[in-house]
Design a protein around this motif. Structure first.
Motif, mmCIF file in Angstrom:
data_model
loop_
_atom_site.group_PDB
_atom_site.id
_atom_site.type_symbol
_atom_site.label_atom_id
_atom_site.label_comp_id
_atom_site.label_asym_id
_atom_site.label_seq_id
_atom_site.Cartn_x
_atom_site.Cartn_y
_atom_site.Cartn_z
ATOM 1 N N ASP A 1 0.922 -1.196 -0.076
ATOM 2 C CA ASP A 1 -0.008 -0.007 0.053
ATOM 3 C C ASP A 1 0.949 1.182 -0.177
ATOM 4 O O ASP A 1 0.239 2.250 -0.207
ATOM 5 C CB ASP A 1 -0.925 0.117 1.281
ATOM 6 N N GLY A 2 2.252 1.107 0.353
ATOM 7 C CA GLY A 2 3.169 2.179 0.312
ATOM 8 C C GLY A 2 4.260 1.756 0.203
ATOM 9 O O GLY A 2 4.833 0.493 0.926
ATOM 10 N N LEU B 1 -0.887 -1.665 10.224
ATOM 11 C CA LEU B 1 0.149 -1.332 9.283
ATOM 12 C C LEU B 1 1.443 -2.142 9.381
ATOM 13 O O LEU B 1 2.134 -2.170 10.631
ATOM 14 C CB LEU B 1 0.436 0.022 9.331
ATOM 15 N N CYS C 1 5.004 -2.757 8.355
ATOM 16 C CA CYS C 1 5.987 -1.932 7.888
ATOM 17 C C CYS C 1 7.150 -2.936 8.004
ATOM 18 O O CYS C 1 7.929 -3.108 8.884
ATOM 19 C CB CYS C 1 6.310 -0.853 8.688
ATOM 20 N N VAL D 1 1.310 5.987 1.589
ATOM 21 C CA VAL D 1 0.195 5.360 1.869
ATOM 22 C C VAL D 1 -1.051 5.801 1.574
ATOM 23 O O VAL D 1 -1.118 6.952 1.908
ATOM 24 C CB VAL D 1 0.347 4.555 3.197
#
Length: 275
Positions: free
Chosen positions: A45-46, A134, A136, A162
Motif C-alpha cells: 500500500d506504500g 500497518l 512495515c 500510503v
C-alpha cells in the motif's frame, strides 16, 4: 589498511578527511524512490527505496483490518520489522532474525512511538470494533553501515506513500464495507529523521559511518529529530561516553540533516503526484 586498519584511519582523520574522500561531517550521496516505480513490491500500500552510499534499504507498508485490542479499543497497530538477509552482507546468516535485526526492529518501533509520527488513535475506524494494522517491512538489500538512518528514512517515505481506502461499518449487518475508489493519505503527524555518528578516540565524531567505520569506531550514537527541531530519540548502544557539548553538537547537526532529508522527500513526492 589490512594489518592496522585503525591506524590507517587515524592518519586520514588527523587531516579531517576519510579514506572514501568525504569530510568528517559529510554524508554519502542519498537517493529515494517512492511508490509504484518499485516494481518489486507493487502489492504494498506504500513503498520506498533509499540508498545511502552503498547501503540500500527497501520498505513496504501493508495495511490490513483487524479488531482493536481490548485494552486499546480506540487504537490501531503499527508493526515494524527489519530484515537483514544473508544477501546484503557476508556478516549475516540465513534463518531466524539475528540480534542486530531484532535490535533494529525494536529501535524503529521506539522511533514511531517517541516521535508520534503516527497517532494510533488515527488508525481506529470504529471504537472497539475495527482498526487498521500497518505492517512495515524494512529489508536491507545491500549493507554498508548506517542501517538505522536508512531504515527510518525508508519508513517515513513509504508511509508518506500510503493511501487507505474509506472503510465504514454497515449498521444493519455490522459488517465492514471497503470503498476502494475513495482513498485518503495516511495521517502523518511528525516527520522523524535519524542521523548517526561514529565516535573515534572518544572525542572525534564522523557522520554517516560505513560498515568499516562502524567496526573500527569506539562507539556510535543516533539522534532522531522532527521538523520542529524537537529531539525524539537518542540511541547510544554502549561504547565511549559523550560529553554534553559533543551531544549538543550531534543534535545541532541532526537538525540540519533533517531539513535536507525532508526537502528530498518533498521533492520526490511532488514529482510523482499527478498534476
Amino acid at each position: 589498511r589490512t594489518v592496522e586498519p585503525l591506524e590507517y584511519y587515524r592518519r586520514f582523520l588527523k587531516e579531517n578527511c576519510r579514506p572514501d574522500g568525504r569530510e568528517l561531517g559529510e554524508f554519502r550521496t542519498t537517493t529515494v524512490n517512492i511508490g509504484k516505480c518499485l516494481c518489486s513490491i507493487t502489492t504494498a500500500d506504500g513503498s520506498a527505496l533509499v540508498k545511502l552510499g552503498n547501503t540500500t534499504v527497501i520498505c513496504g507498508v501493508k495495511a490490513e483490518l483487524a479488531a482493536p485490542a481490548v485494552d486499546s479499543a480506540n487504537k490501531g497497530y503499527i508493526v515494524p520489522n527489519v530484515e537483514l538477509p544473508s544477501l546484503c552482507a557476508e556478516r549475516f546468516r540465513s534463518g531466524p532474525p539475528g540480534e542486530e535485526a531484532q535490535a533494529a526492529s525494536q529501535y524503529i518501533a521506539d522511533v514511531i512511538e517517541n516521535s508520534q509520527m503516527i497517532v494510533k488513535e488515527d488508525l481506529c475506524i470504529a471504537n472497539g470494533k475495527l482498526a487498521w494494522v500497518l505492517y512495515c517491512d524494512i529489508i536491507c538489500l545491500d549493507y554498508d553501515g548506517n542501517l538505522l538512518d536508512a531504515s527510518v528514512f525508508a519508513l517515513l517515505a513509504a508511509l508518506k506513500n500510503v493511501q487507505l481506502p474509506l472503510v465504514t461499518i454497515n449498521e444493519e449487518t455490522g459488517l465492514s464495507e471497503v470503498n476502494l475508489k475513495q482513498k485518503n493519505p495516511l495521517i502523518i503527524r511528525k516527520h522523524p529523521v535519524a542521523t548517526s555518528f561514529a565516535i573515534f578516540d572518544d572525542t572525534l565524531l564522523i557522520v554517516d559511518p560505513t560498515a568499516e567505520e562502524e567496526d573500527l569506531a569506539a562507539g556510535t550514537v543516533t539522534i532522531v529529530t522532527d521538523e520542529e527541531g524537537r529531539l525524539c530519540s537518542v540511541h547510544k548502544p554502549g561504547g565511549s561516553p559523550l560529553t554534553g557539548a559533543k551531544l549538543q553538537d550531534c543534535i545541532t547537526r541532526a537538525i540540519t540533516r533533517h531539513k535536507e532529508v525532508k526537502k528530498l522527500i518533498d521533492k520526490v513526492i511532488k514529482s510523482i503526484t499527478p498534476k
